[in-house]
Every structure is written in C-alpha cells, then in structure tokens.
Scaffold this active site. Structure first.
Site, mmCIF file in Angstrom:
data_model
loop_
_atom_site.group_PDB
_atom_site.id
_atom_site.type_symbol
_atom_site.label_atom_id
_atom_site.label_comp_id
_atom_site.label_asym_id
_atom_site.label_seq_id
_atom_site.Cartn_x
_atom_site.Cartn_y
_atom_site.Cartn_z
ATOM 1 N N LYS A 174 0.849 -1.203 0.000
ATOM 2 C CA LYS A 174 0.000 0.000 0.000
ATOM 3 C C LYS A 174 0.876 1.243 0.000
ATOM 4 O O LYS A 174 1.945 1.262 0.635
ATOM 5 C CB LYS A 174 -0.928 -0.043 1.221
ATOM 6 N N SER A 182 -9.936 2.169 2.579
ATOM 7 C CA SER A 182 -9.014 2.915 1.756
ATOM 8 C C SER A 182 -8.000 2.058 1.001
ATOM 9 O O SER A 182 -7.400 2.528 0.031
ATOM 10 C CB SER A 182 -8.253 3.933 2.617
ATOM 11 N N SER A 240 -10.179 -0.215 6.655
ATOM 12 C CA SER A 240 -9.594 -0.095 5.315
ATOM 13 C C SER A 240 -9.102 -1.383 4.698
ATOM 14 O O SER A 240 -8.784 -1.403 3.516
ATOM 15 C CB SER A 240 -8.421 0.867 5.356
HETATM 16 N N1 GLN Z 1 -13.319 4.893 6.375
HETATM 17 C C1 GLN Z 1 -12.570 5.077 7.569
HETATM 18 C C2 GLN Z 1 -11.961 6.459 7.602
HETATM 19 O O1 GLN Z 1 -12.088 7.165 6.652
HETATM 20 C C3 GLN Z 1 -11.500 4.028 7.719
HETATM 21 C C4 GLN Z 1 -10.387 4.167 6.747
HETATM 22 C C5 GLN Z 1 -9.143 3.421 7.187
HETATM 23 O O2 GLN Z 1 -9.220 2.401 7.839
HETATM 24 N N2 GLN Z 1 -7.984 3.982 6.837
HETATM 25 O O3 GLN Z 1 -11.386 6.844 8.555
#
Ligand code: GLN
Length: 450
Positions: free
Chosen positions: A51, A126, A150
């Site tokens: 990632k 994400s 995410s």
């Molecule tokens: N959707 C959540 C956020 O925007 C989780 C995203 C994540 O785990 N990085 O914080």
C-alpha cells in the site's frame, strides 16, 4: 493446495514470467487504477504489492496524496524489511488508496479505484488497490493497512480475504500515519493460509515501534458465534437474507449462534471519527512544503501565503479532517468530544472483550453492496462515515478480524467478518481457513496463472 505461496514456489516459471505479468497488469491497471507505481520484479519470488502509505526505500511513496508527490523514502518500513529479508517475494509496486487512508470507497484520490468485478462500482477503501491487485493476480499477496476498516471494506467489495491484526502485532515503523492509536498494517490474499504465512513473517517486537509487542498469539477455535443485533439493523435487506442463509450453513457445520443486544456499539462511529480526526490533524501538520514531497518554491511570500500554497495540495477530505481534528483538540471542547470518545473506546473494549472470551463476533463486512462510483461521489460525509458501522468496532478496540466471501449476489461478492479476542489472530485466520474448505471462491481474473 490452499496456499498460493507454496503452489507458486513449487512451480517452474516460464522465462518471461514477470515480463508477462508486468505487461498484463499494466494494461488492466490503466482502467482500474490499482497501482500508483508498478515495478517489473527484479528477483524471483511471489508477487507482492505494498500500500502506498508504507515506505519502500527508493520508491515514491505518496499515500496517494498530491502533497507527497516526489517523496522517495530513504528507508524501508520494518514490515517491508522483514518480507524482503526472506527473499521469497518479488516487489510489484505501490497500491492506490484513499488519500492518507481517509475514505471507505477508494475515490478520495486523484485516480478513483474501480472494482474489477463491475468497473462502474467502487472497490472499497481505503486499501482499494491492495484488494484489486489481489483480485487480479493468481499468485500475489498484498500488504495493506487499516485504521477503521480499510482492509475489510475493499477485501469485501472485491471478494478477497482481508486480515487486520490485533493493534501492535505488526510494527508500524515506516507507515505514513493516519491515526497512531488505531493504525494496523495487515494482509490481503486469496487464501487464509497465505495470510498466516505473512503474519509469521511480519509479526513481533520492533525496537523502532515502541507500541509493537511480542505477546504470544493464540489460535483458539471457538464454536460459539455472537451476532450483535444493533449492527445488523444497519444492513441492507438483500444482504441480510443471504447472511441468514450463511449463518444456517455455519450452524450445519457445528457452530452455535447467539444474538445479543449492545446499544453502546452505535457510539463507536462518533468515537472513532473524533479520535481518528484528532490524531490525523496532528500527523498532517508535518506536511508544510519544506521537508517531504511537494516543495513550495517562493520563499519571499508572507508566512501565511507560503503555507497556504503548500497545504492547498491536500484533497477535500484531508482538509475537512484537518479542520475538524484541530477543532476537536482545542481546549474549549476537548473534554466534550475527545476525552469522551476515549472513555467510550475503553468501555467498548471491556464489553467486547467479555463477549469474545469464548466466542467470535460475526457480521456481514459491509452493510451495502459496492455502490456505483457516481453514487459514492454524491454521498455526504456522514453517509460515508456511516458505511463503516460494521468494521469500526473491531478497529476502534484494536481487535483482530478477517473478512472473507461467503456467497455472491450476481457477480458481486457477499462477505462476512469474524472478530476475535485480543491476540487471537491465528484463531480468526483459522476460522477463514475452515470456511474456505466449504466454499469455492470465484476469481474473474487470474493474471500470472502458470
Ligand atoms: N473509512 C474510515 C476512515 O475514513 C476508515 C479508513 C481506514 O481504515 N484507513 O477513517
């Protein structure tokens, strides 16, 4: 054979194997935007993606943010070092994501990620690119990261397995932080056994991350599953009828299922977003146009203009979080929001730990099927945040969890999530491994098949 890593290692690869994988992947990538950077592997090994918020020495690492354009880390994240040291993997590139991890659909970035199973739809986020890469490549593992869901969200939407460990099991050194008390590096793969292999390689104390630990990881196989009613209330009816059939199948396999009510679970979304934004706003303060990535050039400008120009590079969601996070931390409201959220987190950890002593918690992974990209684009921030209701409790409490497909609705996967007690990471992986034996996963793409 249930490990693609082992299968790959036992096969003779054609001479031009990696050239072909590189070529095919690059072609599909131009439509789906799974990778920010694709690299032609230089050594023999299982294709591995990382990632874009995890640092790889000498390779641009931007967390999909314009403000980090051109940032080339001079070091490897610990997780990367540990994997490279085995010499069993060949690095294929950095995967796309919502900027800094802010999002659940993979659209908060310059090139929105597309779901390989239906290209008009989102891939989840994400860690969107990690899930797409796993759905595309026959032999491959993805290193991803989750703060509030995410890994589970994109794994569920793309029909692959996504594992998020107990907070502190995998070192965060070299991660471009979103929220330090919530971030966990984890793995996506096509088989649970491959996830176990990656956990064995990456886990354990790292002197460079003081929160990392060597605490023994357990492999407890509970036969009791707990369903929290308030979570299921939020799930789309179509998904619920399929999920109930899945629960019946599990009962047939010898599991008992208990429904409980836990009203406080609904507080997990506000508590999570308040803590996450407060931490994010401090982490983003270091991106000023001086040290990392984007460099503001005109030093003759007044102070405010100089920093405004640099920080204009942040996307809309990042700006929203900087403003809200800074507000949440301000002296006049800190007790009202931030401190209260910490109390809620503590309370939820207590409640969930009690439930998980002799059980797993089970739910669908996402309350909705992957929306069309245009639909997700027009959702309000609050609608966006609400989509995380099923993944946030485990993330807020630092508990290990795994998402895996259990059925299909047309071409789209339906996935479930199992949450385990702290450090029962092998337990949740074993659950997914058991389920795999009863269910045939469908993959539309098999790039790199030998
Ligand atoms: N959707 C959540 C956020 O925007 C989780 C995203 C994540 O785990 N990085 O914080």
């Amino acid at each position: 054979m249930s490990s693609y890593i082992h299968e790959f290692e036992s096969k003779v690869k054609p001479k031009d194997y990696y050239d072909k994988v590189y070529e095919e992947l690059s072609k599909v990538n131009s439509r789906l935007n799974a990778f920010n950077v694709i690299i032609k592997p230089e050594q023999d090994g299982v294709p591995l993606s990382i990632k874009d918020n995890i640092c790889v020495k000498g390779v641009e690492s931007t967390a999909s943010s314009k403000i980090l354009r051109g940032y080339i880390p001079p070091f490897n994240a610990t997780v990367v070092d540990r994997i490279f040291k085995t010499k069993r993997f060949s690095f294929l590139g950095k995967t796309n994501m919502d900027e800094f991890g802010f999002g659940s659909f993979g659209i908060n970035c310059s090139k929105p990620a597309r779901n390989p199973l239906d290209e008009d739809r989102v891939a989840g986020g994400s860690s969107s690119g990690a899930a797409i890469a796993t759905a595309l490549l026959k032999y491959h593992v993805a290193i991803a990261e989750s703060t509030g869901g995410s890994i589970s969200s994109p794994a569920a939407f793309c029909g692959v397995i996504g594992f998020t460990p107990t907070y502190s099991v995998i070192s965060r050194y070299g991660l471009i932080d979103y929220a330090n008390s919530l971030d966990k590096i984890g793995v996506m793969a096509r088989s649970a056994d491959d996830i176990r292999i990656m956990l064995d390689i990456t886990k354990g104390k790292d002197p460079r991350d003081p929160t990392s630990t060597n605490t023994k990881i357990t492999d407890l196989h509970h036969k009791k599953l707990v369903v929290i009613d308030e979570l299921l209330d939020k799930v789309d009816d179509k998904i619920m009828s399929q999920f109930n059939m899945f629960i019946d199948k599990l009962k047939g396999l010898g599991y008992t299922v208990e429904n409980i009510s836990l009203k406080e679970i609904e507080l997990s979304i506000p508590a999570y977003y308040l803590i996450a934004m407060a931490e994010a706003s401090t982490n983003l303060a270091k991106f000023t146009g001086f040290k990392y990535g984007f460099k503001a050039e005109d030093f003759s400008k007044p102070y405010n203009d100089f920093f405004t120009e640099a920080r204009e590079e942040f996307g809309t969601e990042a700006k929203r979080r900087i403003i809200l996070g800074t507000f949440i931390r301000s002296a006049s409201v800190r007790d009202k929001y931030y401190s209260k959220s910490l109390i809620i987190r503590g309370e939820l950890i207590d409640r969930l730990s009690k439930i998980l002593k002799d059980a797993f918690i089970i739910s669908p992974t996402m309350p909705i099927l992957p929306p069309k990209i245009s639909e997700a684009d027009s959702m309000s921030p609050v609608q966006n945040y609400a989509a995380d209701i099923l993944t946030i409790p485990a993330n807020l409490c630092g508990l290990p969890h795994i998402s895996f497909p259990y059925s299909y609705s047309g071409s789209l996967p339906l996935s479930a999530q199992i949450v385990g007690s702290q450090f029962n990471d092998y337990g949740v992986i074993s659950f997914a491994s058991e389920w795999e034996k009863n269910f045939k996963y469908k993959f539309k793409y098999n790039i790199g098949e030998i």
